[in-house]
Structure formats: C-alpha cells, structure tokens
Design an enzyme around this catalytic site. Structure first.
Site, short mmCIF file in Angstrom:
data_model
loop_
_atom_site.label_atom_id
_atom_site.label_comp_id
_atom_site.label_asym_id
_atom_site.label_seq_id
_atom_site.Cartn_x
_atom_site.Cartn_y
_atom_site.Cartn_z
N TYR A 249 0.83 -1.22 0.00
CA TYR A 249 0.00 0.00 0.00
C TYR A 249 0.87 1.27 0.00
O TYR A 249 0.89 2.04 -0.97
CB TYR A 249 -0.94 -0.07 1.22
CG TYR A 249 -1.67 1.21 1.57
CD1 TYR A 249 -2.24 2.00 0.58
CD2 TYR A 249 -1.82 1.61 2.90
CE1 TYR A 249 -2.93 3.16 0.91
CE2 TYR A 249 -2.51 2.75 3.24
CZ TYR A 249 -3.06 3.54 2.24
OH TYR A 249 -3.73 4.68 2.56
N TYR B 136 4.68 -6.42 17.31
CA TYR B 136 4.85 -5.59 16.10
C TYR B 136 5.58 -4.29 16.46
O TYR B 136 6.62 -3.97 15.87
CB TYR B 136 3.47 -5.29 15.48
CG TYR B 136 3.48 -4.17 14.47
CD1 TYR B 136 4.22 -4.26 13.29
CD2 TYR B 136 2.76 -2.99 14.69
CE1 TYR B 136 4.23 -3.22 12.38
CE2 TYR B 136 2.76 -1.95 13.78
CZ TYR B 136 3.50 -2.07 12.62
OH TYR B 136 3.52 -1.02 11.72
N1 NAD Z 1 -0.69 1.28 7.11
C1 NAD Z 1 -0.46 1.95 8.25
O1 NAD Z 1 -1.34 2.64 8.79
C2 NAD Z 1 0.92 1.92 8.88
C3 NAD Z 1 1.12 2.62 10.08
C4 NAD Z 1 2.40 2.61 10.66
C5 NAD Z 1 3.45 1.95 10.03
N2 NAD Z 1 3.24 1.27 8.87
C6 NAD Z 1 4.39 0.59 8.24
O2 NAD Z 1 4.48 0.98 6.87
C7 NAD Z 1 5.01 -0.07 6.07
C8 NAD Z 1 4.10 -0.34 4.90
O3 NAD Z 1 2.80 -0.67 5.36
P1 NAD Z 1 1.64 -1.07 4.34
O4 NAD Z 1 0.35 -0.77 5.03
O5 NAD Z 1 1.93 -0.49 3.00
O6 NAD Z 1 1.82 -2.66 4.32
P2 NAD Z 1 1.72 -3.69 3.08
O7 NAD Z 1 1.54 -5.04 3.70
O8 NAD Z 1 0.68 -3.23 2.11
O9 NAD Z 1 3.14 -3.60 2.40
C9 NAD Z 1 4.27 -4.30 2.82
C10 NAD Z 1 4.97 -4.85 1.59
O10 NAD Z 1 6.20 -5.50 1.98
C11 NAD Z 1 6.30 -6.78 1.34
N3 NAD Z 1 7.12 -7.61 2.25
C12 NAD Z 1 6.81 -7.96 3.52
N4 NAD Z 1 7.84 -8.66 4.05
C13 NAD Z 1 8.81 -8.73 3.11
C14 NAD Z 1 10.13 -9.30 3.06
N5 NAD Z 1 10.64 -9.92 4.13
N6 NAD Z 1 10.85 -9.20 1.93
C15 NAD Z 1 10.33 -8.56 0.84
N7 NAD Z 1 9.10 -7.99 0.83
C16 NAD Z 1 8.35 -8.08 1.95
C17 NAD Z 1 4.86 -7.24 1.17
O11 NAD Z 1 4.70 -8.18 0.13
C18 NAD Z 1 4.14 -5.91 0.85
O12 NAD Z 1 4.13 -5.64 -0.52
C19 NAD Z 1 5.18 -1.26 7.02
O13 NAD Z 1 6.53 -1.31 7.42
C20 NAD Z 1 4.26 -0.92 8.19
O14 NAD Z 1 4.71 -1.52 9.37
C21 NAD Z 1 2.00 1.23 8.29
O1 UPG Z 2 -13.29 -2.77 11.92
C1 UPG Z 2 -12.76 -1.97 12.71
C2 UPG Z 2 -11.38 -1.58 12.58
C3 UPG Z 2 -10.87 -0.70 13.52
N1 UPG Z 2 -11.63 -0.22 14.52
C4 UPG Z 2 -11.06 0.76 15.47
O2 UPG Z 2 -10.59 1.85 14.69
C5 UPG Z 2 -9.39 2.40 15.24
C6 UPG Z 2 -8.30 2.38 14.18
O3 UPG Z 2 -7.96 1.02 13.93
P1 UPG Z 2 -7.00 0.57 12.73
O4 UPG Z 2 -7.44 1.23 11.47
O5 UPG Z 2 -6.93 -0.93 12.76
O6 UPG Z 2 -5.59 1.21 13.11
P2 UPG Z 2 -4.72 1.06 14.44
O7 UPG Z 2 -5.02 -0.15 15.20
O8 UPG Z 2 -4.85 2.37 15.17
O9 UPG Z 2 -3.25 0.84 13.86
C7 UPG Z 2 -2.72 1.53 12.72
O10 UPG Z 2 -2.04 2.66 13.13
C8 UPG Z 2 -0.92 2.40 13.97
C9 UPG Z 2 -0.33 3.71 14.35
O11 UPG Z 2 -1.26 4.48 15.07
C10 UPG Z 2 0.09 1.56 13.21
O12 UPG Z 2 1.16 1.26 14.05
C11 UPG Z 2 -0.55 0.28 12.74
O13 UPG Z 2 0.38 -0.38 11.91
C12 UPG Z 2 -1.79 0.61 11.95
O14 UPG Z 2 -2.46 -0.60 11.65
C13 UPG Z 2 -9.06 1.54 16.46
O15 UPG Z 2 -9.58 2.18 17.60
C14 UPG Z 2 -9.85 0.25 16.23
O16 UPG Z 2 -10.27 -0.37 17.43
C15 UPG Z 2 -12.96 -0.58 14.67
O17 UPG Z 2 -13.66 -0.14 15.59
N2 UPG Z 2 -13.48 -1.46 13.75
#
Ligand code: NAD
Ligand code: UPG
Length: 317
Positions: A11, A139
């Site tokens: 993503y 995590y």
């Molecule tokens: N989405 C959020 O809200 C959020 C919040 C905080 C931090 N992050 C961090 O941001 C980064 C990206 O998150 P995302 O939501 O895009 O996740 P995602 O799962 O969509 O993307 C991760 C990508 O890394 C690849 N991958 C995983 N392990 C691998 C490995 N060992 N070698 C090669 N490729 C590998 C997966 O195939 C995937 O394409 C992550 O490090 C996640 O921890 C995301």
């Molecule tokens: O179906 C759902 C999904 C989520 N939630 C609530 O919505 C909020 C947001 O949840 P979610 O979107 O799952 O995000 P977080 O759990 O806050 O975690 C995200 O944001 C974090 C940083 O704040 C990152 O570390 C994580 O990787 C990322 O998944 C939380 O209070 C959840 O309990 C619901 O009530 N219903």
C-alpha cells in the site's frame, strides 16, 4: 537518485514509489509479494521478487544505489501477538540482512517505516518523539528494535538514517491504494460496508474515556505521508539517525470516521458495537512539530479527502 524501495508492491510503498518516479528518481522495488501485488508497482519501476534476506545483497552489490526506502514488513498487530517469533524474524531479522547488504555495497542512506506502535499507551497527548517508547505488542517492539539498530549503524558505521513514525495512514493516490487481503484498518472496512461487501461495521468498544466512548486516532493521507519521504531522503546525513512522527495532530473518534464515510458515500453504513479489541490505546495523536520545523513538512489533506480518495479507489477496482 537511484533508489531501492523494499515493500514497494504494498500500500504505502507503491504510493511512495509513484511519487519518487514523478520526482525523477530511478526506482527498483524489492518485494516478496507476501502481502503486496505485482500490479501495484507503478509503471517505470522495476520489480525484483524476493525476500530481503535472500535477495537484498544480490540486488545492491555493485549497483550504485544512493538510498533505500524500507517499507517491507509484517504489520498486523493481532497476528504479532499470536506469532511473535514471526514478527521478530520478518521485521528485525530481515532488516538486519538488509542493513548488512547495504553496508557491504556502500549504500549510505535509509528511510525507514516506523510506527506510532513504538510508543504503546501514551502518558500524554499529543505524542512527542522524546516520549517514552513502551510498545504493547511484538509488532511495535520489533519496529522499535529496528529504530535502535539504525541509531547504532549511524553511530558506528556512519549510516544516514531517518525513522518515520506513521500514525494511521489512509486514502489513496491515483491507481495506488489500500487492498490488503486481510484488512484490519478502519476506513477501508467502513467503505466495504458502504459498498455492500460487508454487512456492518464492527465498532471495537464504546466505553473508552473519550467524548463518544470510541477510540481516537490521528489519520494521515498517504500522499502527505509520501511527500515526507522525499524530504526525509534529503535529510539523511552520514552518521546521524533522526526520528520524526507523521500525523496530522488532529484526533478523530471511530464514530466520527464512520460519519465522514456516510457523508462522502451517501450510504447508511450500519454499525454493530462489539467489545474492545485487545491492545487498543484509547487515544493516539501525534505531535508532528519536529518534522514541521526541521523539514518544513505539513499535512495538506484532511480526513474527508482521505475518505473521498479511498472511496474513489475502492470503486475503481
Ligand atoms: N498502514 C499503516 O497505517 C501503517 C502505520 C504505521 C506503520 N506502517 C508501516 O508501513 C510499512 C508499509 O505498510 P503497508 O500498510 O503499506 O503494508 P503492506 O503489507 O501493504 O506492504 C508491505 C509490503 O512489503 C512486502 N514484504 C513484507 N515482508 C517482506 C520481506 N521480508 N521481503 C520482501 N518484501 C516483503 C509485502 O509483500 C508488501 O508488498 C510497514 O513497514 C508498516 O509496518 C504502516
Ligand atoms: O473494523 C474496525 C477496525 C478498527 N476499529 C477501530 O478503529 C481504530 C483504528 O484502527 P486501525 O485502522 O486498525 O488502526 P490502528 O489499530 O490504530 O493501527 C494503525 O495505526 C498504527 C499507528 O497508530 C500503526 O502502528 C498500525 O500499523 C496501523 O495498523 C481503532 O480504535 C480500532 O479499534 C474498529 O472499531 N473497527
């Protein structure tokens, strides 16, 4: 610059790859496609399929990369509690392999996807980078360990590193958006209900000490987050490790997010209130003052724009 983007089929990595290409950089994506999608890699980027452990050294060796943007990770909090070993291995273990490959190849800079989950339950709001880091799940602990290793590689090996601690990332950027096979995030799940793919939104708890009893989070648009990576790349200095929070500084409750989704989609969106989800802090809101003052970054898109872009993306698929 010639850049390696790990996790660039996921993503956030796919959005940042698109922004890097627009800025004129050369992008190679390294991804094992465990949670990513081959067709999410933007046109113009080359995809190398493989894990960091098995592939990074071969890709970097003698290839003249200027920097790595490191997104590849396992990032489901619940799964990390069930399988802590997997998270330490995949997040810390594979990151160590990447860092050693960078060192061997002489790649001087890294921008790393850290997370608000490194802080755990905050003592005060908004969260500052200087606040205590006490992760409440494997995590967050594995991500904090990588931040620590980056600081040591900076001090001892002269690496230039930046850890960006994302809060809740949402929205889409053109053809790149959120399409996790196992979707745990609130906004895409609410929009799936709006689309008719799911029956009702499960609200995890309504008895938190917040205005409406639901959890409060700080949502940041993925395109704003992406812009911060370009600034972070320029801010990498040999021998230093910087940590920056990335959020909007504004908290929205789960109920407030659902209301914005109703406004944007014009759909009813039924809700079922269930028990709390284990490990969810009541309120997580970032202070992004440090990145605003040091790198001049400011979020430009509000929650409504995040929901609109995520909705447009979901309906385009
Ligand atoms: N989405 C959020 O809200 C959020 C919040 C905080 C931090 N992050 C961090 O941001 C980064 C990206 O998150 P995302 O939501 O895009 O996740 P995602 O799962 O969509 O993307 C991760 C990508 O890394 C690849 N991958 C995983 N392990 C691998 C490995 N060992 N070698 C090669 N490729 C590998 C997966 O195939 C995937 O394409 C992550 O490090 C996640 O921890 C995301
Ligand atoms: O179906 C759902 C999904 C989520 N939630 C609530 O919505 C909020 C947001 O949840 P979610 O979107 O799952 O995000 P977080 O759990 O806050 O975690 C995200 O944001 C974090 C940083 O704040 C990152 O570390 C994580 O990787 C990322 O998944 C939380 O209070 C959840 O309990 C619901 O009530 N219903």
């Amino acid at each position: 610059m010639k850049l390696l983007v790990t996790g660039g089929a996921g993503y956030i990595g796919s959005v940042v790859s698109a922004l890097l290409l627009e800025a004129g950089h050369e992008v190679v994506v390294l991804d094992d496609l465990s949670t990513g999608h081959e067709d999410a890699v933007p046109p113009g980027a080359r995809l190398v399929r493989g894990t960091l452990r098995e592939t990074a050294a071969g890709v970097l060796d003698g290839a003249g990369f200027d920097a790595v943007l490191h997104f590849a990770a396992k990032s489901l909090v619940g799964e990390s509690v069930e399988k802590p070993g997997l998270y330490w291995d995949k997040n810390l273990g594979e990151s160590l392999a990447l860092l050693e490959a960078m060192r061997a190849a002489g790649v001087p800079r890294i921008v790393f996807s850290s997370t608000a989950a490194t802080y755990g339950e905050p003592e005060s709001t908004p969260i500052l980078e200087t606040d205590p880091t006490r992760p409440t799940n494997p995590y967050g602990a594995s991500k904090l360990a990588i931040d620590t290793v980056l600081a040591e590689y900076a001090r001892l090996h002269g690496l230039g590193g930046v850890s960006l601690r994302y809060f809740n990332v949402a929205g889409a950027y053109g053809a790149q958006g959120e399409r996790h096979t196992v979707e745990t995030h609130l906004i895409p799940n609410v929009l799936k209900v709006a689309q008719g793919e799911k029956e009702a939104v499960n609200v995890f708890g309504e008895d938190y000490p917040t205005d409406d009893g639901t959890c409060v989070r700080d949502y940041i648009h993925v395109a704003d987050l992406g812009r911060a990576h370009l600034l972070a790349l320029d801010a990498c200095e040999p021998g230093t490790h910087h940590v920056f929070n990335l959020g909007s500084g504004t908290g929205y409750s789960v109920r407030a997010v659902i209301d914005v989704c109703r406004e944007v989609t014009g759909r009813e969106i039924p809700v079922v209130v269930g028990p709390r989800r284990a490990g969810d802090p009541a309120v997580l809101v970032a202070s992004s003052d440090r990145i605003q003052s040091r790198l001049g970054w400011k979020p430009e898109r509000d929650l409504r724009a995040m929901v609109e872009d995520a909705w447009t993306f979901l309906r385009s698929r």
